[in-house]
Design a protein around this motif. Structure first.
Motif, PDB file in Angstrom:
ATOM      1  N   THR A  78      -0.276 -42.259  -1.125  1.00 16.54           N
ATOM      2  CA  THR A  78      -0.339 -40.852  -0.778  1.00 16.54           C
ATOM      3  C   THR A  78      -1.447 -40.230  -1.613  1.00 16.54           C
ATOM      4  N   GLN A  79      -2.467 -39.750  -0.951  1.00 15.95           N
ATOM      5  CA  GLN A  79      -3.596 -39.157  -1.657  1.00 15.95           C
ATOM      6  C   GLN A  79      -3.655 -37.675  -1.355  1.00 15.95           C
ATOM      7  N   THR A  80      -3.946 -36.936  -2.383  1.00 10.94           N
ATOM      8  CA  THR A  80      -4.141 -35.507  -2.214  1.00 10.94           C
ATOM      9  C   THR A  80      -5.628 -35.275  -2.036  1.00 10.94           C
ATOM     10  N   SER A  81      -5.999 -34.726  -0.915  1.00 11.63           N
ATOM     11  CA  SER A  81      -7.420 -34.493  -0.690  1.00 11.63           C
ATOM     12  C   SER A  81      -7.808 -33.123  -1.236  1.00 11.63           C
ATOM     13  N   LEU A  82      -9.071 -33.020  -1.565  1.00  5.83           N
ATOM     14  CA  LEU A  82      -9.594 -31.750  -2.066  1.00  5.83           C
ATOM     15  C   LEU A  82      -9.634 -30.724  -0.940  1.00  5.83           C
ATOM     16  N   PRO A  83      -9.429 -29.476  -1.268  1.00  2.00           N
ATOM     17  CA  PRO A  83      -9.651 -28.433  -0.254  1.00  2.00           C
ATOM     18  C   PRO A  83     -11.108 -28.472   0.200  1.00  2.00           C
ATOM     19  N   GLU A  84     -11.370 -28.035   1.413  1.00  2.00           N
ATOM     20  CA  GLU A  84     -12.723 -28.082   1.972  1.00  2.00           C
ATOM     21  C   GLU A  84     -13.749 -27.419   1.067  1.00  2.00           C
ATOM     22  N   GLY A  85     -13.414 -26.292   0.495  1.00  2.00           N
ATOM     23  CA  GLY A  85     -14.346 -25.576  -0.372  1.00  2.00           C
ATOM     24  C   GLY A  85     -14.718 -26.382  -1.594  1.00  2.00           C
ATOM     25  N   ASP A  86     -13.729 -27.028  -2.198  1.00  2.27           N
ATOM     26  CA  ASP A  86     -14.004 -27.851  -3.380  1.00  2.27           C
ATOM     27  C   ASP A  86     -14.848 -29.072  -3.021  1.00  2.27           C
ATOM     28  N   MET A  87     -14.555 -29.670  -1.880  1.00  2.00           N
ATOM     29  CA  MET A  87     -15.321 -30.834  -1.453  1.00  2.00           C
ATOM     30  C   MET A  87     -16.762 -30.426  -1.152  1.00  2.00           C
ATOM     31  N   ALA A  88     -16.929 -29.309  -0.462  1.00  3.98           N
ATOM     32  CA  ALA A  88     -18.283 -28.836  -0.135  1.00  3.98           C
ATOM     33  C   ALA A  88     -19.052 -28.512  -1.415  1.00  3.98           C
ATOM     34  N   TYR A  89     -18.382 -27.890  -2.386  1.00  2.67           N
ATOM     35  CA  TYR A  89     -19.045 -27.555  -3.647  1.00  2.67           C
ATOM     36  C   TYR A  89     -19.458 -28.827  -4.395  1.00  2.67           C
ATOM     37  N   THR A  90     -18.615 -29.848  -4.344  1.00  2.91           N
ATOM     38  CA  THR A  90     -18.938 -31.127  -4.985  1.00  2.91           C
ATOM     39  C   THR A  90     -20.162 -31.762  -4.328  1.00  2.91           C
ATOM     40  N   ILE A  91     -20.212 -31.721  -3.011  1.00  7.38           N
ATOM     41  CA  ILE A  91     -21.365 -32.275  -2.291  1.00  7.38           C
ATOM     42  C   ILE A  91     -22.617 -31.467  -2.602  1.00  7.38           C
ATOM     43  N   LEU A  92     -22.493 -30.144  -2.640  1.00  2.50           N
ATOM     44  CA  LEU A  92     -23.629 -29.285  -2.954  1.00  2.50           C
ATOM     45  C   LEU A  92     -24.159 -29.599  -4.356  1.00  2.50           C
ATOM     46  N   SER A  93     -23.270 -29.776  -5.304  1.00  2.00           N
ATOM     47  CA  SER A  93     -23.680 -30.122  -6.667  1.00  2.00           C
ATOM     48  C   SER A  93     -24.401 -31.460  -6.693  1.00  2.00           C
ATOM     49  N   ASP A  94     -23.911 -32.411  -5.909  1.00  2.00           N
ATOM     50  CA  ASP A  94     -24.552 -33.717  -5.859  1.00  2.00           C
ATOM     51  C   ASP A  94     -25.940 -33.615  -5.223  1.00  2.00           C
ATOM     52  N   LEU A  95     -26.078 -32.812  -4.191  1.00  2.00           N
ATOM     53  CA  LEU A  95     -27.393 -32.618  -3.571  1.00  2.00           C
ATOM     54  C   LEU A  95     -28.371 -31.986  -4.562  1.00  2.00           C
ATOM     55  N   LYS A  96     -27.888 -31.061  -5.376  1.00  2.00           N
ATOM     56  CA  LYS A  96     -28.747 -30.455  -6.397  1.00  2.00           C
ATOM     57  C   LYS A  96     -29.218 -31.511  -7.389  1.00  2.00           C
ATOM     58  N   ARG A  97     -28.321 -32.384  -7.797  1.00  3.34           N
ATOM     59  CA  ARG A  97     -28.679 -33.451  -8.738  1.00  3.34           C
ATOM     60  C   ARG A  97     -29.704 -34.386  -8.110  1.00  3.34           C
ATOM     61  N   VAL A  98     -29.488 -34.745  -6.855  1.00  4.29           N
ATOM     62  CA  VAL A  98     -30.392 -35.664  -6.171  1.00  4.29           C
ATOM     63  C   VAL A  98     -31.785 -35.042  -6.048  1.00  4.29           C
TER      64      VAL A  98
END
Length: 124
Positions: A7-27
């Motif tokens: 059973t996995q708890t997924s991140l809310p969409e906003g948190d997931m999008a923010y994580t991806i945005l942060s990763d894109l900034k790093r890249v």
């Protein structure tokens, strides 16, 4: 042996999008560094294209997040402050260009030493 799916708890969409945005900034930072440090023109072009594609994705994700109230933009900057920063950057760029031109002129007028190298130190 019977394996039950975890059973996995997924991140809310906003948190997931923010994580991806942060990763894109790093890249984008990493692609910028790679393009800047590339000696080979083809490799530099490849990293520049990757950077531009990543910046496009980052902008699209930011727009989608802002439209869905997932991202609060910073307060607007004063035009006066932006103009001041721009002027400082332009002055720095002008000084850098002058330094490079002086170094290139000095390099052209100094004969190579016995090892076939200039006596001007190389800056990395």
């Amino acid at each position: 042996m019977n394996i039950q799916p975890s059973t996995q708890t997924s991140l809310p969409e906003g948190d997931m999008a923010y994580t991806i945005l942060s990763d894109l900034k790093r890249v984008t930072r990493e692609y910028t560094t790679a393009a800047t440090e590339s000696v080979c023109p083809e490799i530099r072009q490849m990293f520049t294209e990757l950077l531009n594609n990543t910046l496009t994705m980052q902008g699209e994700l930011y727009d989608a997040m802002q439209q869905n109230n997932m991202y609060n933009a910073s307060s607007p900057a004063l035009k006066q402050e932006l103009d001041k920063q721009l002027k400082q950057y332009q002055q720095t760029q002008q000084k850098t260009n002058q330094f490079v031109q002086q170094a290139q002129t000095a390099q052209a007028h100094i004969p190579p030493n016995s090892a076939g190298q200039s006596t001007i130190p190389a800056y990395q």
